[in-house]
Scaffold this motif. Structure first.
Motif, mmCIF file in Angstrom:
data_model
loop_
_atom_site.group_PDB
_atom_site.id
_atom_site.type_symbol
_atom_site.label_atom_id
_atom_site.label_comp_id
_atom_site.label_asym_id
_atom_site.label_seq_id
_atom_site.Cartn_x
_atom_site.Cartn_y
_atom_site.Cartn_z
ATOM 1 N N THR A 159 -20.096 -33.774 36.456
ATOM 2 C CA THR A 159 -18.929 -33.172 36.394
ATOM 3 C C THR A 159 -17.934 -33.745 37.350
ATOM 4 O OG1 THR A 159 -19.868 -31.148 35.653
ATOM 5 C CG2 THR A 159 -17.554 -31.109 36.654
ATOM 6 N N ILE A 160 -18.439 -34.235 38.600
ATOM 7 C CA ILE A 160 -17.684 -34.811 39.671
ATOM 8 C C ILE A 160 -17.159 -36.288 39.244
ATOM 9 C CG2 ILE A 160 -17.936 -35.969 42.054
ATOM 10 C CD1 ILE A 160 -19.517 -33.886 42.786
ATOM 11 N N LEU A 161 -18.197 -36.749 38.757
ATOM 12 C CA LEU A 161 -18.068 -38.361 37.883
ATOM 13 C C LEU A 161 -16.747 -38.078 36.774
ATOM 14 C CD1 LEU A 161 -21.156 -40.506 37.440
ATOM 15 C CD2 LEU A 161 -18.905 -41.191 38.619
ATOM 16 N N THR A 162 -16.830 -37.184 36.018
ATOM 17 C CA THR A 162 -15.883 -36.949 34.994
ATOM 18 C C THR A 162 -14.514 -36.992 35.597
ATOM 19 O OG1 THR A 162 -17.412 -36.162 33.321
ATOM 20 C CG2 THR A 162 -15.010 -35.569 32.745
ATOM 21 N N GLU A 163 -14.564 -36.013 36.683
ATOM 22 C CA GLU A 163 -13.200 -35.742 37.365
ATOM 23 C C GLU A 163 -12.519 -36.940 37.958
ATOM 24 O OE1 GLU A 163 -11.221 -33.133 36.911
ATOM 25 O OE2 GLU A 163 -12.870 -31.692 36.359
ATOM 26 N N ASP A 222 -13.165 -40.026 37.221
ATOM 27 C CA ASP A 222 -12.779 -41.049 36.071
ATOM 28 C C ASP A 222 -11.601 -40.625 35.686
ATOM 29 O OD1 ASP A 222 -12.948 -42.993 34.021
ATOM 30 O OD2 ASP A 222 -13.261 -41.131 32.770
ATOM 31 N N SER A 223 -11.343 -39.363 35.310
ATOM 32 C CA SER A 223 -10.067 -38.871 34.612
ATOM 33 C C SER A 223 -8.952 -38.886 35.757
ATOM 34 C CB SER A 223 -10.170 -37.365 34.447
ATOM 35 O OG SER A 223 -11.088 -37.190 33.286
ATOM 36 N N ALA A 224 -9.226 -38.784 36.889
ATOM 37 C CA ALA A 224 -8.011 -38.857 38.231
ATOM 38 C C ALA A 224 -7.610 -40.349 38.208
ATOM 39 C CB ALA A 224 -8.522 -38.633 39.280
ATOM 40 N N ASP A 225 -8.430 -41.359 38.133
ATOM 41 C CA ASP A 225 -8.417 -42.824 38.378
ATOM 42 C C ASP A 225 -7.546 -43.245 36.666
ATOM 43 O OD1 ASP A 225 -8.747 -45.540 39.051
ATOM 44 O OD2 ASP A 225 -10.125 -45.715 37.290
ATOM 45 N N ALA A 226 -8.037 -42.848 35.722
ATOM 46 C CA ALA A 226 -7.343 -43.323 34.502
ATOM 47 C C ALA A 226 -6.199 -42.399 34.109
ATOM 48 C CB ALA A 226 -8.446 -43.131 33.353
ATOM 49 N N LYS A 227 -6.032 -41.606 34.980
ATOM 50 C CA LYS A 227 -4.622 -40.761 34.691
ATOM 51 C C LYS A 227 -4.404 -40.481 33.308
ATOM 52 C CE LYS A 227 -2.407 -42.633 38.914
ATOM 53 N NZ LYS A 227 -3.599 -43.138 39.566
ATOM 54 N N TYR A 228 -5.336 -40.034 32.735
ATOM 55 C CA TYR A 228 -5.244 -39.721 31.271
ATOM 56 C C TYR A 228 -4.307 -38.480 31.091
ATOM 57 C CZ TYR A 228 -9.836 -41.902 30.558
ATOM 58 O OH TYR A 228 -11.026 -42.794 30.584
ATOM 59 N N THR A 229 -3.519 -38.506 29.934
ATOM 60 C CA THR A 229 -2.773 -37.330 29.561
ATOM 61 C C THR A 229 -3.503 -36.361 29.100
ATOM 62 O OG1 THR A 229 -1.999 -38.285 27.425
ATOM 63 C CG2 THR A 229 -0.775 -38.907 29.188
ATOM 64 N N GLU A 230 -2.638 -35.156 28.780
ATOM 65 C CA GLU A 230 -3.547 -34.107 28.219
ATOM 66 C C GLU A 230 -3.868 -34.535 26.908
ATOM 67 O OE1 GLU A 230 -1.679 -30.288 28.120
ATOM 68 O OE2 GLU A 230 -1.485 -30.291 30.492
ATOM 69 N N SER A 287 -9.409 -33.950 47.376
ATOM 70 C CA SER A 287 -9.424 -32.649 47.801
ATOM 71 C C SER A 287 -9.475 -31.631 46.702
ATOM 72 C CB SER A 287 -8.157 -32.460 48.744
ATOM 73 O OG SER A 287 -8.132 -31.096 49.251
ATOM 74 N N ARG A 288 -8.473 -32.102 45.686
ATOM 75 C CA ARG A 288 -8.613 -31.283 44.443
ATOM 76 C C ARG A 288 -9.848 -31.154 43.574
ATOM 77 N NH1 ARG A 288 -8.104 -32.790 39.275
ATOM 78 N NH2 ARG A 288 -7.454 -34.721 40.205
#
Length: 315
Positions: free
Chosen positions: A74-78, A80-88, A243-244
């Motif tokens: 779950t941490i990895l997924t988060e 990855d998403s923060a780095d890729a800056k995926y939109t909703e 932090s988030r």
């Protein structure tokens, strides 16, 4: 919580329903000397896995069962998403693609055709597995994909796996801790021996595309651990991101949402998440037996130093 949350829940719940119809003696099959649950995979799937092609940008997480891979996944997924800056919309597209293609939460799960379907997934793919190196596809070590190996001290791993076995309908339960402990020490559990798994991965400890991190160091300083992981995969995040994500992925936060994220068996996947719970289970003789086994198998290795056995496993 996870891009593949609905698929995880569907897989787990279907597996539970199937297991209710299977007698204990038929719940497992053996593949190359290692047992696996019949409701989650098959010999044909594990054979088909040999031809699976990894991509250089795949994000791969591996670890022996109950070392904390659900948490770190779950941490990895988060991250990855923060780095890729995926939109909703992009997140929704990925979720729908995984559902439509019937992708499973572990590389070794599912039907033999799953690997062909995985070719249609967009990059970056996050791939998780419990398999030892010799059962992974050769491409995983040839295509420059980066692999994150999660380690955990064997005593806490053993206790966590014990509760997991007795709370998972897909696995035959043990009548007592002593009976289970003997099976753990002999490697007679699904996914094989903790010690064999660790000895084999120790051979890769200096590989430039493989990073090892321990459950214990993540528990001690999750933000620092996440920063190391992000640097390894080349993710670019700001302090606010770390932090988030740390607040969102504490063990307690994930445990509270486990039924939502992992279906009926969320309680079995997220039990205590503490370091040192083994002291409530191990007898003096069992302590000594495991101390000797660890020393015989891994004493003096870099992997043993990473696990920090003397700190976390000495009574």
């Amino acid at each position: 919580m996870s891009r593949n949350r609905e698929r995880v829940i569907e897989t787990v719940d279907n597996s539970v329903l199937q297991s209710e119809k299977i007698p204990p003696e038929s719940m497992l099959f053996s593949y190359r000397g290692i047992s696996f649950p019949v409701t989650l995979t098959s010999p044909e799937t594990l054979e088909a896995l040999k031809s699976f092609e990894t991509r250089s940008d795949d994000v791969i997480l591996t670890g022996y069962p109950k070392t904390g891979t659900n948490w770190l996944g779950t941490i990895l997924t988060e991250l990855d998403s923060a780095d890729a800056k995926y939109t909703e919309e992009e997140v929704e597209e990925r979720i729908n693609a995984e559902k439509k293609l019937e992708i499973f939460p572990r590389l070794e799960f599912g039907d033999p055709g799953v690997f062909e379907r995985m070719k249609k997934l967009p990059s970056r793919r996050i791939i998780q597995t419990h398999l030892p190196p010799h059962l992974l596809p050769p491409s995983m070590f040839q295509n420059k994909a980066k692999i994150l190996l999660l380690l955990r001290n064997p005593k806490d791993t053993a206790v966590s796996y014990y509760h997991f076995y007795n709370n998972m309908p897909q696995l035959p339960s043990f009548a007592s801790w002593d009976e289970y402990f003997a099976a753990f020490m002999q490697g007679k559990l699904t996914w094989g021996s903790y010690f064999d798994h660790s000895v084999e991965w120790n051979k890769y400890i200096d590989h430039e595309k493989i990073m090892m991190i321990s459950y214990e160091e993540l528990k001690e300083d999750q933000v620092l651990g996440m920063k190391k992981i992000a640097a390894f995969f080349g993710f670019s995040l700001c302090e606010e991101d770390f932090s988030r994500i740390a607040k969102k992925t504490t063990f307690q936060a994930m445990k509270e949402k486990s039924m939502e994220t992992h279906g009926k068996l969320g309680h079995a996947l997220f039990r205590k998440g503490v370091v040192g719970n083994w002291r409530d289970f191990f007898s003096k003789a069992q302590n000594e037996e495991m101390d000797k086994k660890f020393e015989d198998c891994l004493g003096g290795t870099k992997l043993a130093a990473k696990v920090n056995y003397d700190v976390y496993c000495k009574a």
